[in-house]
Design an enzyme around this catalytic site. Structure first.
Site, PDB file in Angstrom:
ATOM      1  N   GLU B  49       0.763  -1.278  -0.158  1.00  0.00           N
ATOM      2  CA  GLU B  49       0.094  -0.297   0.216  1.00  0.00           C
ATOM      3  C   GLU B  49       0.437   0.772   0.296  1.00  0.00           C
ATOM      4  O   GLU B  49       0.483   2.279  -0.776  1.00  0.00           O
ATOM      5  CB  GLU B  49      -0.807  -0.124   1.208  1.00  0.00           C
ATOM      6  CG  GLU B  49      -2.052  -0.902   1.287  1.00  0.00           C
ATOM      7  CD  GLU B  49      -1.573  -1.991   1.881  1.00  0.00           C
ATOM      8  OE1 GLU B  49      -0.612  -2.472   2.248  1.00  0.00           O
ATOM      9  OE2 GLU B  49      -3.054  -3.173   2.087  1.00  0.00           O
ATOM     10  N   PHE B 111     -11.201  -6.708  14.205  1.00  0.00           N
ATOM     11  CA  PHE B 111     -10.224  -7.092  12.887  1.00  0.00           C
ATOM     12  C   PHE B 111     -10.072  -6.299  11.858  1.00  0.00           C
ATOM     13  O   PHE B 111     -11.157  -5.326  11.102  1.00  0.00           O
ATOM     14  CB  PHE B 111     -11.181  -8.302  12.614  1.00  0.00           C
ATOM     15  CG  PHE B 111     -10.328  -8.704  11.777  1.00  0.00           C
ATOM     16  CD1 PHE B 111      -9.064  -9.369  12.150  1.00  0.00           C
ATOM     17  CD2 PHE B 111      -9.909  -8.366  10.543  1.00  0.00           C
ATOM     18  CE1 PHE B 111      -7.571  -9.576  10.743  1.00  0.00           C
ATOM     19  CE2 PHE B 111      -9.300  -9.294   9.627  1.00  0.00           C
ATOM     20  CZ  PHE B 111      -7.990  -9.634  10.034  1.00  0.00           C
ATOM     21  N   GLN B 112      -9.326  -6.022  11.837  1.00  0.00           N
ATOM     22  CA  GLN B 112      -8.557  -4.562  10.725  1.00  0.00           C
ATOM     23  C   GLN B 112      -9.446  -2.964  11.047  1.00  0.00           C
ATOM     24  O   GLN B 112      -9.634  -2.865  10.177  1.00  0.00           O
ATOM     25  CB  GLN B 112      -8.728  -5.275   9.331  1.00  0.00           C
ATOM     26  CG  GLN B 112      -7.395  -6.231   9.125  1.00  0.00           C
ATOM     27  CD  GLN B 112      -7.452  -6.812   7.853  1.00  0.00           C
ATOM     28  OE1 GLN B 112      -8.650  -6.565   6.942  1.00  0.00           O
ATOM     29  NE2 GLN B 112      -5.990  -7.282   7.198  1.00  0.00           N
ATOM     30  N   LYS B 161     -17.859   0.098   6.273  1.00  0.00           N
ATOM     31  CA  LYS B 161     -17.967  -0.469   5.171  1.00  0.00           C
ATOM     32  C   LYS B 161     -19.746  -0.288   4.605  1.00  0.00           C
ATOM     33  O   LYS B 161     -20.529  -0.486   3.975  1.00  0.00           O
ATOM     34  CB  LYS B 161     -17.931  -2.147   5.585  1.00  0.00           C
ATOM     35  CG  LYS B 161     -17.494  -3.054   4.235  1.00  0.00           C
ATOM     36  CD  LYS B 161     -17.769  -4.814   4.501  1.00  0.00           C
ATOM     37  CE  LYS B 161     -17.757  -5.710   3.942  1.00  0.00           C
ATOM     38  NZ  LYS B 161     -17.218  -7.613   4.078  1.00  0.00           N
ATOM     39  N   MET B 477      25.095   7.883   1.616  1.00  0.00           N
ATOM     40  CA  MET B 477      24.821   9.175   2.494  1.00  0.00           C
ATOM     41  C   MET B 477      25.121   9.067   4.159  1.00  0.00           C
ATOM     42  O   MET B 477      26.004  10.205   4.409  1.00  0.00           O
ATOM     43  CB  MET B 477      23.468  10.067   2.210  1.00  0.00           C
ATOM     44  CG  MET B 477      23.527  11.493   2.224  1.00  0.00           C
ATOM     45  SD  MET B 477      24.534  12.742   2.021  1.00  0.00           S
ATOM     46  CE  MET B 477      23.453  13.210   0.497  1.00  0.00           C
TER      47      MET B 477
END
Lengths: 160, 564
Positions: B49, B111-112, B161, B477
């Site tokens: 993502e 959940f999630q 949802k 760097m």
């Protein structure tokens, strides 16, 4: 220097945390913060007391203005305005001190709102000086508990 | 007719003209994915993502249109945070849609579930949690408007949802009204006049142009402005391409790894015209000694950028393009030859600085490959006409120094946040925006591994994105700082184990090429440029301890450059 900033915001969930997050995320200081609905139920007013030099105050007002949910920012310190704060003080009392505490409350137009055998709870409203003054006078009696609302403020209307 | 939230979502995006969504499906957004299955919008399936946001960001930077992201709730949402913060720091318009657990479950540790609106509050321009399907169409409209107007930035919209499955009669607003948001585009005419008078009184003026020039589409105006007054221009990392890098008035980049002449010019100028730039610490060095002799004019659309780091003499709040147009109008027909004469000494001085120190490296054909040589050859072989993305670190600075950008939206780099892993997914997004162009990610062996999984995405969509790895076996760097400031104690900066990048490319179905010697560099680039149907990884084994110079150590004034 200390500034009192009045902020009109959308009356929506999450707006308070946007404002508070702005202060914490940028290291600005909040001394007190009051929020409640205005006469327009879709708008809330926050009164924020903060401190900093001119550059910091300029950043604070600009950053507040940048938030999408902020409708208007007014630095009241720059204009004629009225400030009020309310404090509830629970002061320890004995039979000897009761009268004296009551007298002090009277002088400050305070009201006794709760009484117990060992304490008075006093409600006082006023500007910062007045609140500080009554606190100083009551301190020797033993302030058991204290709660302040934080400052609310409103600009004076033009007199003409 | 009643429509579900998911259907309204698709319709609202089509009304915004969205062609691509960069995303990754999951439970909470399945109702949208079900609609996407036959919607006329291309969904690009990334492999992580974070890369979805970088790709959308790269798409936005390359095209000037907002990038769109769609991910699921919980980990899908939290994975976007680095991408969002990257876009936020560089003012890139991206709209991120995250799934959320159904409204009755919010706050239940479902959940999630993640409080993504809370998490992203400090790194979005604005964000929304949609609680009622009736608000959905309006909020999507507002999200795109906020992301793309004023100083652009990322906006996140969290979609529970049940909001996606509930139905309503949709009403799509034709315009947005927000009482707390009204960006200033037009500069104050008095301020512009005052600024012009100040400029015309100056004898050592300098334009310091930033990313705002690119974002406002004001490159042409900047060029006309600089030419009309004959004032030299230095650019920030984000401003590269905002003014032609090959223009005689260009001094190149300023700041920590800027050119000698640019940093000397800032230190000695008597009038600094900051245009769409924000006085970042990597630009100013020690702030007290930044442009110490200069009166400062600052043009920026964001009032908070003005007088944040330095006190400005003449602030102008407005859109760079429009403000520059007002300047040009004010100068129309005016004969400035007298002023040009006054600047001759200044131009001579700058020419002397240019002669005194040029950016340089030595490539011995029997020696090791110099990373600068790779960038310079890429520049030559693409005729300066590619879109270049970078990772962060030495690769980024060499790309900025040795690839001269003549056009805006050609150099895509994470300037503010400094996100390693940005360049490759951003290149994927840029390639979607410009399928016909050559897109090259100039990378290091460290940073490419932060989003290497996107090779699968590039192969799947047959994108001819090129990755040039300047492979030095170090986090270069970090190593450079340790060499200079930590007694060469190379703590954790040596990458002892790295994959065989050629084989890795092949494993993904991409092409892998390698150059070990200087004479192999050009053939490898030429071969890579000839491949048009899949991604190519070029693995350049470069001099391991090459450093980026000039360098202004952090916190030092710009005049104290380390030169080599």
């Amino acid at each position: 220097m200390r500034h009192t900033i009045s902020v009109l915001v959308d009356n929506e969930f999450g707006v308070l945390s946007r404002v508070a997050g702005l202060f914490s995320g940028r290291g600005f200081n909040i001394e007190s913060l009051c929020v409640a609905e205005t006469q327009d139920p879709t708008v809330s007013r926050m009164t924020i007391v903060t401190s900093g030099d001119d550059q910091i105050i300029e950043q604070i007002t600009k950053q507040l203005n940048k938030l999408i949910n902020v409708i208007k920012v007014i630095d009241l310190t720059e204009t004629e305005h009225i400030e009020r704060e309310m404090v509830l003080l629970k002061v320890g009392t004995t039979s000897e001190t009761r009268a004296e505490v009551l007298r002090i409350a009277d002088i400050f137009r305070g009201r006794i709102v709760d009484v117990s055998p060992t304490s008075y709870t006093i409600e006082v409203t006023g500007d910062e000086e007045k609140i500080e003054a009554i606190m100083t006078l009551l301190k020797p009696f033993g302030i058991k508990e204290l709660v302040r609302t934080g400052k609310v403020a409103i600009a004076r209307s033009p007199k003409k | 007719m009643k429509r579900t939230g998911a259907q309204i979502f698709i319709e609202a995006l089509l009304r915004e003209g969205v062609k691509y969504i960069f995303g990754y499906p999951g439970g909470a957004v399945l109702p949208i994915y079900n609609e996407l299955f036959d919607a006329p919008i291309n969904h690009i399936l990334v492999r992580h993502e974070q890369a979805a946001v970088h790709a959308a960001d790269g798409y936005a930077r390359a095209s000037g249109k907002p990038g769109v992201v769609l991910v699921t709730s919980g980990p899908g949402a939290t994975n976007t945070v680095t991408g969002i913060a990257t876009a936020y720091m560089d003012s890139i318009p991206v709209v991120v849609f995250t799934g959320q657990v159904p409204t009755p479950l919010i706050g239940n540790d479902a959940f999630q579930e993640a409080d993504i609106v809370g998490i992203t509050r400090p790194c979005t321009k604005h964000n929304y949690l949609v609680k009622d399907v009736k608000d959905l169409a309006r909020i999507i409209k507002e999200a795109f408007y906020i992301a793309t107007s004023g100083r652009p930035g990322p906006v996140l919209v969290d979609l529970p949802k049940d909001v996606l499955t509930n139905s309503t009669e949709p009403r799509y607003p034709s315009e947005v009204k927000l009482r707390g948001y009204n960006p200033t585009y037009k500069g104050h005419p008095k301020q512009i006049e005052k600024a012009l008078n100040l400029i015309l009184r100056s004898r050592r003026p300098l334009i310091y142009a930033g990313g705002g020039v690119v974002l406002s589409g004001g490159s042409e105006e900047l060029r006309a402005f600089a030419e009309k007054l004959n004032i030299p221009v230095t650019m920030t990392l984000m401003g590269l391409g905002g003014f032609p890098g090959t223009h005689p008035l260009s001094l190149g980049m300023l700041g920590m790894h800027g050119t000698y002449r640019a940093n000397m010019a800032v230190t000695h100028c008597d009038c600094l015209i900051a245009i769409g730039s924000r006085f970042d610490d990597r630009v100013t060095g020690k702030i007290e000694e930044f442009a110490p002799h200069a009166k400062i004019v600052h043009v920026d659309i964001d009032p908070t950028s003005i007088s944040k780091n330095v006190q400005v003499d003449i602030p102008i709040v407005g859109d760079v393009k429009l403000v520059l147009r007002d300047f040009l109008r004010l100068m129309e027909g005016r004969d400035l030859s007298h002023y040009h004469k006054e600047l001759e000494e200044w131009h001579q001085q700058i020419e002397e600085w240019k002669r005194a120190h040029r950016m340089a490296y030595q490539q011995k054909m029997r020696g090791k490959i110099k990373p600068q040589y790779v960038v310079e050859k890429i520049y030559e072989l693409t005729r300066g006409d590619a879109i270049i993305t970078t990772e962060v670190g030495q690769n980024q600075m060499w790309a900025a120094q040795y690839y001269l950008f003549d056009k805006p939206r050609r150099f895509l780099t994470s300037g503010g946040l400094g996100t390693m892993g940005y360049g490759f997914p951003a290149a994927i997004g840029a390639q979607f925006a410009h399928p016909e162009m050559t897109v090259i990610d100039i990378a290091g062996d460290g940073s490419i591994q932060m989003n290497i999984q996107e090779l699968a995405t590039a192969v799947q969509y047959r994108l001819p994105v090129k990755v040039a790895i300047l492979n030095n076996g170090f986090l270069g760097m970090v190593r450079q700082w340790q060499e200079l400031f930590y007694d060469k104690r190379y703590s954790a900066s040596c990458i002892q184990v790295a994959p065989d990048f050629v084989k890795l490319a092949q494993a993904y179905g991409a092409v892998g090429l390698r150059a070990m010697k200087p004479r192999e560099v050009v053939p490898v680039i030429e071969k890579a440029l000839s491949i048009k149907d899949r991604p190519v990884i070029m693995d350049f084994h470069v001099d391991r301890e090459e450093s980026v110079y000039p360098m202004v150590p952090a916190g030092a004034p710009l005049s104290k450059m380390l030169l080599v």
